[in-house]
Scaffold this motif. Structure first.
Motif, PDB file in Angstrom:
ATOM      1  N   ASN A   1     -17.700   6.089   2.211  1.00 11.77           N
ATOM      2  CA  ASN A   1     -17.368   7.259   1.406  1.00 11.77           C
ATOM      3  C   ASN A   1     -18.173   8.458   1.864  1.00 11.77           C
ATOM      4  OD1 ASN A   1     -15.945   5.486  -0.251  1.00 11.77           O
ATOM      5  ND2 ASN A   1     -17.758   5.090  -1.496  1.00 11.77           N
TER       6      ASN A   1
ATOM      7  N   LYS B   1      -4.572   1.904 -10.498  1.00 10.94           N
ATOM      8  CA  LYS B   1      -4.420   0.467 -10.741  1.00 10.94           C
ATOM      9  C   LYS B   1      -5.051   0.069 -12.070  1.00 10.94           C
ATOM     10  CE  LYS B   1      -5.183  -4.043  -8.750  1.00 10.94           C
ATOM     11  NZ  LYS B   1      -5.692  -4.805  -7.620  1.00 10.94           N
TER      12      LYS B   1
ATOM     13  N   GLY C   1     -12.104   4.109  -3.596  1.00 13.22           N
ATOM     14  CA  GLY C   1     -10.917   3.586  -4.257  1.00 13.22           C
ATOM     15  C   GLY C   1      -9.601   4.077  -3.705  1.00 13.22           C
ATOM     16  N   THR C   2      -9.580   4.497  -2.438  1.00 10.26           N
ATOM     17  CA  THR C   2      -8.353   5.073  -1.896  1.00 10.26           C
ATOM     18  C   THR C   2      -7.599   4.104  -0.981  1.00 10.26           C
ATOM     19  OG1 THR C   2      -9.816   6.167  -0.319  1.00 10.26           O
ATOM     20  CG2 THR C   2      -8.898   7.513  -2.079  1.00 10.26           C
ATOM     21  N   GLY C   3      -8.078   2.882  -0.842  1.00  6.85           N
ATOM     22  CA  GLY C   3      -7.312   1.884  -0.102  1.00  6.85           C
ATOM     23  C   GLY C   3      -7.864   1.516   1.266  1.00  6.85           C
ATOM     24  N   LYS C   4      -9.104   1.878   1.541  1.00  2.30           N
ATOM     25  CA  LYS C   4      -9.661   1.572   2.863  1.00  2.30           C
ATOM     26  C   LYS C   4      -9.757   0.062   3.097  1.00  2.30           C
ATOM     27  CE  LYS C   4     -13.205   4.322   1.877  1.00  2.30           C
ATOM     28  NZ  LYS C   4     -12.669   5.006   0.683  1.00  2.30           N
ATOM     29  N   THR C   5     -10.295  -0.636   2.113  1.00  2.00           N
ATOM     30  CA  THR C   5     -10.422  -2.083   2.243  1.00  2.00           C
ATOM     31  C   THR C   5      -9.045  -2.735   2.321  1.00  2.00           C
ATOM     32  OG1 THR C   5     -12.400  -1.903   0.902  1.00  2.00           O
ATOM     33  CG2 THR C   5     -11.517  -4.114   1.228  1.00  2.00           C
ATOM     34  N   LEU C   6      -8.168  -2.238   1.478  1.00  2.00           N
ATOM     35  CA  LEU C   6      -6.815  -2.771   1.433  1.00  2.00           C
ATOM     36  C   LEU C   6      -6.118  -2.641   2.795  1.00  2.00           C
ATOM     37  CD1 LEU C   6      -5.462  -3.900  -1.084  1.00  2.00           C
ATOM     38  CD2 LEU C   6      -4.397  -1.679  -1.458  1.00  2.00           C
TER      39      LEU C   6
ATOM     40  N   GLY D   1      -6.496   5.601  -5.981  1.00  2.00           N
ATOM     41  CA  GLY D   1      -5.663   4.411  -6.081  1.00  2.00           C
ATOM     42  C   GLY D   1      -6.258   3.396  -7.038  1.00  2.00           C
ATOM     43  N   ALA D   2      -7.577   3.283  -7.000  1.00  2.00           N
ATOM     44  CA  ALA D   2      -8.243   2.327  -7.886  1.00  2.00           C
ATOM     45  C   ALA D   2      -8.083   2.742  -9.354  1.00  2.00           C
ATOM     46  CB  ALA D   2      -9.717   2.211  -7.516  1.00  2.00           C
TER      47      ALA D   2
ATOM     48  N   ILE E   1       0.851  -1.189   0.000  1.00  2.00           N
ATOM     49  CA  ILE E   1       0.000   0.000   0.000  1.00  2.00           C
ATOM     50  C   ILE E   1       0.884   1.234   0.000  1.00  2.00           C
ATOM     51  CG2 ILE E   1      -1.852   1.211   1.219  1.00  2.00           C
ATOM     52  CD1 ILE E   1      -2.549  -1.440   2.552  1.00  2.00           C
ATOM     53  N   ALA E   2       0.743   2.042  -1.054  1.00  2.00           N
ATOM     54  CA  ALA E   2       1.591   3.224  -1.172  1.00  2.00           C
ATOM     55  C   ALA E   2       1.180   4.293  -0.162  1.00  2.00           C
ATOM     56  CB  ALA E   2       1.483   3.789  -2.594  1.00  2.00           C
TER      57      ALA E   2
HETATM   58  P1  ATP Z   1     -14.309   1.830  -1.838  1.00  2.00           P
HETATM   59  O1  ATP Z   1     -14.588   3.000  -0.969  1.00  2.00           O
HETATM   60  O2  ATP Z   1     -14.752   2.005  -3.268  1.00  2.00           O
HETATM   61  O3  ATP Z   1     -14.660   0.503  -1.246  1.00  2.00           O
HETATM   62  P2  ATP Z   1     -11.627   1.554  -0.948  1.00  2.00           P
HETATM   63  O4  ATP Z   1     -11.145   2.840  -0.400  1.00  2.00           O
HETATM   64  O5  ATP Z   1     -11.993   0.476  -0.010  1.00  2.00           O
HETATM   65  O6  ATP Z   1     -12.730   1.816  -2.017  1.00  2.00           O
HETATM   66  P3  ATP Z   1      -9.818  -0.337  -2.020  1.00  2.00           P
HETATM   67  O7  ATP Z   1     -10.834  -1.349  -2.400  1.00  2.00           O
HETATM   68  O8  ATP Z   1      -9.003  -0.590  -0.842  1.00  2.00           O
HETATM   69  O9  ATP Z   1     -10.499   1.080  -1.918  1.00  2.00           O
HETATM   70  O10 ATP Z   1      -8.853  -0.043  -3.238  1.00  2.00           O
HETATM   71  C1  ATP Z   1      -9.221  -0.289  -4.556  1.00  2.00           C
HETATM   72  C2  ATP Z   1      -8.004  -0.729  -5.342  1.00  2.00           C
HETATM   73  O11 ATP Z   1      -7.142   0.378  -5.544  1.00  2.00           O
HETATM   74  C3  ATP Z   1      -7.211  -1.748  -4.590  1.00  2.00           C
HETATM   75  O12 ATP Z   1      -7.423  -3.026  -5.110  1.00  2.00           O
HETATM   76  C4  ATP Z   1      -5.760  -1.347  -4.766  1.00  2.00           C
HETATM   77  O13 ATP Z   1      -5.160  -2.159  -5.711  1.00  2.00           O
HETATM   78  C5  ATP Z   1      -5.801   0.063  -5.291  1.00  2.00           C
HETATM   79  N1  ATP Z   1      -5.256   0.976  -4.287  1.00  2.00           N
HETATM   80  C6  ATP Z   1      -5.947   1.918  -3.610  1.00  2.00           C
HETATM   81  N2  ATP Z   1      -5.147   2.614  -2.790  1.00  2.00           N
HETATM   82  C7  ATP Z   1      -3.919   2.101  -2.927  1.00  2.00           C
HETATM   83  C8  ATP Z   1      -2.645   2.392  -2.340  1.00  2.00           C
HETATM   84  N3  ATP Z   1      -2.472   3.374  -1.447  1.00  2.00           N
HETATM   85  N4  ATP Z   1      -1.589   1.648  -2.707  1.00  2.00           N
HETATM   86  C9  ATP Z   1      -1.726   0.662  -3.631  1.00  2.00           C
HETATM   87  N5  ATP Z   1      -2.893   0.337  -4.218  1.00  2.00           N
HETATM   88  C10 ATP Z   1      -3.983   1.047  -3.894  1.00  2.00           C
END
Ligand code: ATP
Length: 270
Positions: free
Chosen positions: A166, A228, A60-65, A224-225, A19-20
């Motif tokens: 969100n 990717k 798509g900013t990495g919350k789930t990640l 982030g999404a 995760i960046a």
């Molecule tokens: P949502 O609110 O739509 O559920 P989210 O914030 O949970 O989105 P994630 O599902 O964690 O977002 O991220 C979506 C994809 O974007 C991930 O599969 C990942 O590959 C990529 N991504 C997002 N943020 C990062 C990061 N900081 N570093 C690397 N990859 C990232």
């Protein structure tokens, strides 16, 4: 029980290194989630852990990640509950489902219960127009969360509730109060985008025209999404170029050529 197993994710294989950036969020999560799960005896009295942690920010900013990484790095059982999986399964038995979920989490402790898109599960629009099932779901969720910190049983303190949204302003007030620790996950800066590019392209051959700094600048405002997706698309370009109009047997023979073809800057379409 079978329903629950669906939500039990094993071997997530994500770490903070995947995760960046998001350094502050990683540090906060360590303190709010990891450490209390690992050494619960330290987190008593004034140090009592938060009832719940809310990750909020644009999609798509990495919350789930982040939530998955916290679990997998510490051998913590991860239950991923999105509103879609839960509502499709509760069939009017929301309460029972929540009770089961928390019971499972205690059984597999230390564990993390992650509620994705929690605004869709427990919104404030509720009160009058909402479904009876979702109202009961909500109140059971609140009860269970309160139970996590009030009992003597030490296994209950080794369950953490994480939620992501969100639109935090749509959340039910009572739930918001229980998600005491809130962590903002912003859109990535140019530098973070650059780091993401490095992560996504680390195994992809690129020629000299692909300069990560320039690429990152052109991606300003991306999530982030988005980054990717763009990398994924670009990485398919050599195949698209070479395989156009080819028969299946010819495509089979392309393997070597494919592995030696590099991406150029023109392969990134924005
Ligand atoms: P949502 O609110 O739509 O559920 P989210 O914030 O949970 O989105 P994630 O599902 O964690 O977002 O991220 C979506 C994809 O974007 C991930 O599969 C990942 O590959 C990529 N991504 C997002 N943020 C990062 C990061 N900081 N570093 C690397 N990859 C990232």
């Amino acid at each position: 029980e079978a329903v629950m197993r669906d939500m039990l994710c094993e071997d997530l294989g994500v770490t903070f290194d995947d995760i960046a950036s998001l350094g502050p969020a990683k540090r906060l999560l360590n303190e709010a989630v990891t450490l209390p799960l690992l050494i619960p005896e330290y987190f008593t009295g004034i140090r009592e852990p938060w009832k719940g942690v809310l990750l909020f920010g644009p999609p798509g900013t990495g919350k789930t990640l982040l939530a998955r990484a916290v679990s997998s790095m510490n051998d913590v059982t991860f239950f991923g509950c999105s509103s879609a999986t839960l509502t499709s399964k509760w069939r009017g038995e929301g309460e029972k489902l929540v009770r089961c979920l928390f019971a499972m989490a205690r059984h597999y402790a230390p564990s993390i219960l992650f509620f994705d898109e929690v605004d869709a599960l427990v919104s404030r629009r509720g009160e009058s127009g909402e479904h009876e099932a979702s109202r009961r779901f909500k109140s059971e969720l609140l009860t269970q969360m309160d139970g996590l910190r009030s009992e003597e049983d030490s296994s209950t303190s080794r369950v953490m509730v994480l939620a992501a949204t969100n639109c935090p302003w749509d959340l039910d007030d009572a739930l918001l109060r229980r998600l005491e620790k809130r962590i903002y996950i912003p859109l990535p800066s140019e530098e973070s985008i650059r780091d993401m590019l490095a992560i996504h392209l680390k195994d992809i051959k690129c020629d000299d025209s692909v300069k990560l700094d320039n690429l990152a600048r052109r991606m300003a405002g991306f999530s982030g999404a988005d980054v990717k997706l763009c990398c994924r698309d670009a990485s398919m370009m050599p195949l698209r170029r070479l395989a156009a109009d080819k028969s299946p047997s010819e495509i089979q023979k392309l393997k070597e050529q494919l592995s030696s073809t590099s991406l150029t800057i023109d392969d990134f379409e924005m």
